[in-house]
Motif scaffolding. Structure first.
Motif, PDB file in Angstrom:
ATOM      1  N   SER A   1       0.826  -1.255   0.016  1.00  0.00           N
ATOM      2  CA  SER A   1      -0.124   0.040  -0.198  1.00  0.00           C
ATOM      3  C   SER A   1       0.883   1.233  -0.130  1.00  0.00           C
ATOM      4  CB  SER A   1      -0.968   0.023   1.337  1.00  0.00           C
ATOM      5  OG  SER A   1      -2.007  -1.178   1.288  1.00  0.00           O
TER       6      SER A   1
ATOM      7  N   LEU B   1      -1.475   7.815  -1.295  1.00  0.00           N
ATOM      8  CA  LEU B   1      -1.751   8.620  -2.365  1.00  0.00           C
ATOM      9  C   LEU B   1      -1.556  10.041  -1.871  1.00  0.00           C
ATOM     10  CD1 LEU B   1      -4.770   7.183  -4.333  1.00  0.00           C
ATOM     11  CD2 LEU B   1      -2.481   6.806  -4.846  1.00  0.00           C
TER      12      LEU B   1
ATOM     13  N   TYR C   1      -9.844   6.557  -0.719  1.00  0.00           N
ATOM     14  CA  TYR C   1      -9.119   6.160  -1.648  1.00  0.00           C
ATOM     15  C   TYR C   1      -8.065   5.174  -1.351  1.00  0.00           C
ATOM     16  CZ  TYR C   1      -6.502   9.503   1.153  1.00  0.00           C
ATOM     17  OH  TYR C   1      -5.925  10.287   2.295  1.00  0.00           O
TER      18      TYR C   1
ATOM     19  N   GLY D   1      -4.112   3.239  -2.741  1.00  0.00           N
ATOM     20  CA  GLY D   1      -3.067   2.908  -3.676  1.00  0.00           C
ATOM     21  C   GLY D   1      -2.256   1.775  -3.606  1.00  0.00           C
TER      22      GLY D   1
ATOM     23  N   VAL E   1       2.252   2.248  -9.640  1.00  0.00           N
ATOM     24  CA  VAL E   1       1.016   2.256  -8.676  1.00  0.00           C
ATOM     25  C   VAL E   1      -0.167   2.175  -9.302  1.00  0.00           C
ATOM     26  CG1 VAL E   1       0.124   3.535  -6.537  1.00  0.00           C
ATOM     27  CG2 VAL E   1       2.652   3.333  -7.064  1.00  0.00           C
TER      28      VAL E   1
ATOM     29  N   PHE F   1      -4.372   2.999  -8.574  1.00  0.00           N
ATOM     30  CA  PHE F   1      -5.046   3.711  -7.429  1.00  0.00           C
ATOM     31  C   PHE F   1      -6.652   3.706  -7.767  1.00  0.00           C
ATOM     32  CE2 PHE F   1      -3.956   7.003 -10.527  1.00  0.00           C
ATOM     33  CZ  PHE F   1      -5.040   7.754 -10.441  1.00  0.00           C
TER      34      PHE F   1
ATOM     35  N   GLU G   1      -3.550   4.576 -13.001  1.00  0.00           N
ATOM     36  CA  GLU G   1      -2.190   4.221 -12.431  1.00  0.00           C
ATOM     37  C   GLU G   1      -1.096   5.294 -12.638  1.00  0.00           C
ATOM     38  OE1 GLU G   1      -0.088   1.853 -16.195  1.00  0.00           O
ATOM     39  OE2 GLU G   1      -2.067   0.949 -15.644  1.00  0.00           O
TER      40      GLU G   1
END
Length: 382
Positions: free
Chosen positions: A95, A98, A219, A221, A233, A235, A248
């Motif tokens: 994880s 973000l 949210y 990520g 990443v 998201f 991404e």
């Protein structure tokens, strides 16, 4: 602040040089929008995976979203890229925060991305389809000038857009429109922050942060692949207003910059609304989805734009009893970069009207993109 809530709303087929095809190493499928960094310019593959690359090209880099980057020592008509991951379940996922990444980049944007006057030779491309049929295609070689490679909200508020971005059309290679676009054109022609802002990553970064910081936002990520200093990443974001986003990005942990960013705004669940054409006729309209892409390359001066892309898809209208599904896209490929001054371009495009109503400045350039098969068939048709 309403403009934050929803997101609105290239090149000869007979290229005389060599062309290279980028493929998925597992499936053999073409890889569109793969970036190829040559000695003196940047090119991208078209929808069929082809890009114009001379036979004497050597030691050039090839990269694409979702694939591992590769350095090609010598020209080959076919380049195969390996997937960054075969299956998300097979990799160790981590994880990421973000909000922390986006806020850090936003705060230090002026330090980490090139922020001085610049001039780019670009390929500008627009496409529109109605019920899956291509009806508008425009491709031009152009110059793009930016005072700071940054959307200035101060100049935007004053509507002094020429201090932010200027364009000069050099060669309009293709321009074909099979029918009127009045079905999707409202009577409001007012130029907006969003139109100009969508050219700039910092504008999109602020928009995404607005949604993340909205009350009740959720949210996540997840880092799904890591190669040296580069992380991939994926998201998801759901703002407090119910806006859904997914995408991404590639994050360079050493330079602390996002080098590739792709976001999809999922808007197709909005209800139908009434709109009017430029001629005053009423019709039913439904928002579709939208995608933005920002790709950057690094040179001796820092990170500069390599590609920006905006797409809208699944936009619907019911006009005189006929249902229309519209897709549209705008793409800019930044082939070359050079430092500039703050004087801008002369002449320059008047952005307050349709860009193709501007008079191009004739200037011969090398062809840096290929038509896809669909585009070639459209241009050859009557």
């Amino acid at each position: 602040m309403k403009h934050y809530y929803v997101l609105f709303a290239l090149v000869f087929g007979l290229f005389s040089g060599q062309k290279l095809r980028v493929e998925d190493s597992e499936t053999g499928a073409p890889v569109p929008n793969a970036r190829i960094i040559l000695h003196n310019q940047i090119v991208y593959t078209n929808e069929d995976g082809f890009a114009p690359v001379d036979q004497d090209a050597a030691d050039f880099g090839v990269s694409a979203s979702g694939f591992q980057s590769a350095v090609i020592p010598a020209y080959n008509s076919s380049v195969k890229l390996k997937r960054a991951y075969k299956n998300i379940d097979e990799v160790k996922m981590a994880s990421v925060d973000l909000k922390e990444i986006f806020e850090d980049i936003n705060t230090n944007y002026k330090k980490r991305y090139y922020r001085k006057p610049s001039v780019y030779n670009v390929v500008y491309k627009e496409k529109k389809t109605d019920n899956d049929k291509l009806y508008f295609l425009a491709i031009a070689e152009a110059k793009l000038w930016s005072k700071s490679n940054y959307y200035s909200y101060r100049d935007g508020v004053k509507m002094d857009y020429d201090q932010i971005l200027q364009m000069q059309l050099n060669n309009v290679k293709y321009l074909k429109n099979n029918k009127s676009d009045s079905i999707f054109t409202t009577g409001n022609r007012e130029f907006s922050h969003e139109y100009m802002g969508n050219y700039f990553f910092n504008f999109e970064l602020n928009r995404v942060l607005f949604h993340i910081k909205s009350k009740g936002a959720k949210y996540s990520g997840t880092m799904v692949f890591e190669d040296g200093n580069e992380q991939l990443v994926i998201f998801k974001i759901r703002s407090g207003e119910g806006i859904e986003m997914k995408g991404e990005f590639k994050y360079n942990t050493a330079d602390k910059v996002i080098t590739y960013f792709e976001v999809h705004y999922i808007q197709e669940n909005y209800p139908m609304v009434k709109r009017k054409t430029a001629g005053g006729e009423e019709y039913d309209y439904k928002l579709g989805n939208a995608m933005l892409v920002f790709d950057f390359s690094k040179n001796d001066d820092g990170y500069v734009p390599a590609l920006t892309k905006l797409e809208g898809y699944k936009y619907f209208a019911v006009y005189k009893g006929v249902k229309h599904e519209k897709n549209f896209s705008r793409e800019l490929i930044y082939n070359t970069f050079r430092k500039s001054d703050d004087k801008g371009l002369d002449p320059k495009v008047d952005f307050s009207k349709n860009i193709w109503d501007n008079v191009p400045v004739k200037e011969n350039k090398n062809n840096t993109i290929l038509l896809s098969e669909e585009e070639q068939i459209f241009m050859n048709g009557k």
